[in-house]
Motif scaffolding. Structure first.
Motif, mmCIF file in Angstrom:
data_model
loop_
_atom_site.group_PDB
_atom_site.id
_atom_site.type_symbol
_atom_site.label_atom_id
_atom_site.label_comp_id
_atom_site.label_asym_id
_atom_site.label_seq_id
_atom_site.Cartn_x
_atom_site.Cartn_y
_atom_site.Cartn_z
ATOM 1 N N ASP A 190 46.261 41.598 46.388
ATOM 2 C CA ASP A 190 45.582 40.882 45.316
ATOM 3 C C ASP A 190 44.517 39.928 45.833
ATOM 4 N N TYR A 211 40.691 47.261 41.430
ATOM 5 C CA TYR A 211 40.635 45.941 42.050
ATOM 6 C C TYR A 211 39.339 45.237 41.666
ATOM 7 N N HIS A 212 38.227 45.967 41.641
ATOM 8 C CA HIS A 212 36.959 45.372 41.226
ATOM 9 C C HIS A 212 37.040 44.864 39.787
ATOM 10 N N LYS A 238 38.937 41.672 39.460
ATOM 11 C CA LYS A 238 38.165 40.536 39.966
ATOM 12 C C LYS A 238 36.901 40.283 39.141
#
Length: 490
Positions: free
Chosen positions: A90, A206-207, A210
């Protein structure tokens, strides 16, 4: 003028979406090289312990306590690495986590290859264990997140298959290479992995987590191809991530705590079958059973059987069903463990009252091996059946069921708990295995493992749901109601 456009002619012609998997396969291959090294490092002591015991350097010859630590400390490092992966995934992302695992792996293998005393061997094993724990916690997540749904099942089995390849490679190299060169050989896939991953994309999920939507779209376009329908997939992923979330109070409900308990217990029972100490001490076990064939060749044969059984299990997973394979796996392990128990209990006095370390030295020290006796094939056949049975069910299905039944919102914490329980259990068993053998004989741990196999069969019958052909929503509904997989329309 017949070819001139009129009012009904489309000004922009939509090209059919063309999905390409070439770059995806390259990204998956780059990542799973870490699993190759994990499998390689896990069974490293199997050929190394006998070579050290027959060596001329007294600083590297080990007693029973040192052998136990050399074999087991990898799992202690893996537990630490697994916990680290929960944070790293993370904080820095899945891809960077996998690349970071290469650092302790490279350093650990270098330390073992240059070892001048027992403590250097121990530190090297611990560092490679940390690397293994990080890869075990990061690579499956990365592979599943970058894979297209149409190939996710097949690619999801790649990490385990690659780990089996790594173990088989270690056994094969152990036939021809001295133990220091085995450590050097392990560096090659790690370095290739780190170089290739520099050119691979970060997980689109993940992008999105975020807030980097533009990077997520670019990553998906690279993985799927510019002519694919990657924007539609991006919108689905974004909606799915935005809808996730769980409160601590939710863990008290049946739909959360029951699948978590089943997953944790399955990971515990998986390790209680003794698979880790058997793989780690495979070649020493063959030495202690005084098998007529060369133990190093026996270990390589078992590694080949393990690879074949993983491939068979992958082909049967969606045909035979999860519970059928778990029952078959438990029964095969029970029969093989019981056969090994009976053989080692009946024949242990026939080979002399040697300790484990004396047995290894005496086996290597003789100029000629014992005359071939067909009955000594029993340990080899039993070991093959144990590995075959494990890889048919309790090896891969515990991971698959965990991904199917764990609640999506609690999957991160729950999977970390499962990994922690698994590696701590593996450490305790691997640490105690040689001590129990020294005190009671080789039959004692195999008798215990045969009892565990029976427990596994009972647990499968009473607690494990059949998820074959069920959607994730149906599985979730089953745990919510406890009665049916069917979702009724309101």
């Amino acid at each position: 003028m017949g070819d001139s456009p009129d009012e009904t002619t489309a000004l922009i012609k939509n090209k059919p979406a063309r999905l390409r998997h070439g770059k995806l396969f390259l990204a998956v291959f780059s990542a799973v090289l870490g699993n190759f090294n994990f499998g390689f490092a896990l069974v490293f002591p199997s050929p190394v312990i006998p070579q050290l015991q027959k060596g001329n350097d007294p600083r590297l010859q080990m007693d029973i306590h040192q052998i136990s630590w050399f074999g087991s400390i990898f799992t202690l490092g893996a537990a630490l690495g697994g916990v680290s992966a929960m944070v790293l995934n993370d904080r820095v992302g899945r891809k960077i986590s996998i690349m970071l695992s290469g650092v302790p792996s490279v350093v650990g293998l270098l330390v073992m290859g240059a070892a001048q005393n027992f403590w250097m061997l121990l530190w090297g094993r611990f560092l490679t264990g940390i690397a293994g724990g990080i890869t075990a916690g990061s690579i499956p997540v990365y592979v599943s997140e970058i894979s297209h749904p149409s190939v996710r099942g097949a690619l999801g089995s790649c990490p385990q298959i690659t780990a089996v390849f790594g173990s088989l490679a270690l056994y094969a190299f152990g036939l021809v290479l001295p133990w220091r060169w085995l450590a050097v050989a392990g560096e090659i896939p790690v370095i290739i992995m780190m170089i290739l991953l520099c050119f691979m994309p970060t997980s689109p999920r993940y992008h999105i987590m975020k807030g980097n939507r533009a990077r997520a779209v670019k990553s998906l376009e690279w993985l799927r191809g510019p002519n694919s329908d990657y924007l539609t997939e991006f919108n689905k992923i974004e909606r799915s991530i935005n809808s996730q979330g769980v409160q601590w109070s939710d863990l008290k409900t049946r739909s959360y705590y029951k699948p978590i308990l089943i997953s944790v217990v399955m990971r515990f029972l998986q390790q209680m079958t003794g698979i880790t100490p058997i793989l780690v001490y495979l070649e020493p076990i063959f030495h202690m059973t005084a098998i007529s064939l060369e133990p190093k060749y026996d270990a390589a044969l078992v590694g080949a059987v393990r690879l074949m059984s993983v491939a068979i299990a992958a082909s049967l997973m969606d045909k035979a069903g999860r519970k059928a394979l778990l029952f078959t796996s438990g029964f095969l392990m029970y029969i093989a463990m019981l056969s090994m128990t009976m053989y080692t209990h009946k024949t242990q006095c026939n080979h002399g009252n040697l300790t484990v370390t004396e047995g290894l030295k005496s086996t290597y020290g003789g100029l000629t091996g014992p005359a071939f006796d067909p009955i000594t094939l029993i340990p080899l056949i039993s070991a093959m059946v144990i590995i075959f049975g494990y890889a048919m069910g309790w090896g891969p299905i515990t991971w698959l069921l965990m991904s199917e039944i764990l609640p999506l919102g609690a999957r991160g914490v729950a999977s970390g708990l499962c990994v922690g329980v698994s590696w701590i259990t593996a450490f305790v068993l691997t640490q105690l295995f040689m001590h129990v053998v020294e005190a009671y004989g080789l039959f004692a741990p195999f008798l215990f493992f045969s009892v565990v196999s029976v427990v596994n069969i009972i647990f499968t019958a009473k607690c494990v749901p059949e998820t074959k052909g069920r959607t994730l929503e149906e599985i979730e509904n089953f745990f919510r109601t406890g009665r049916t997989f069917t979702i009724l329309d309101s």
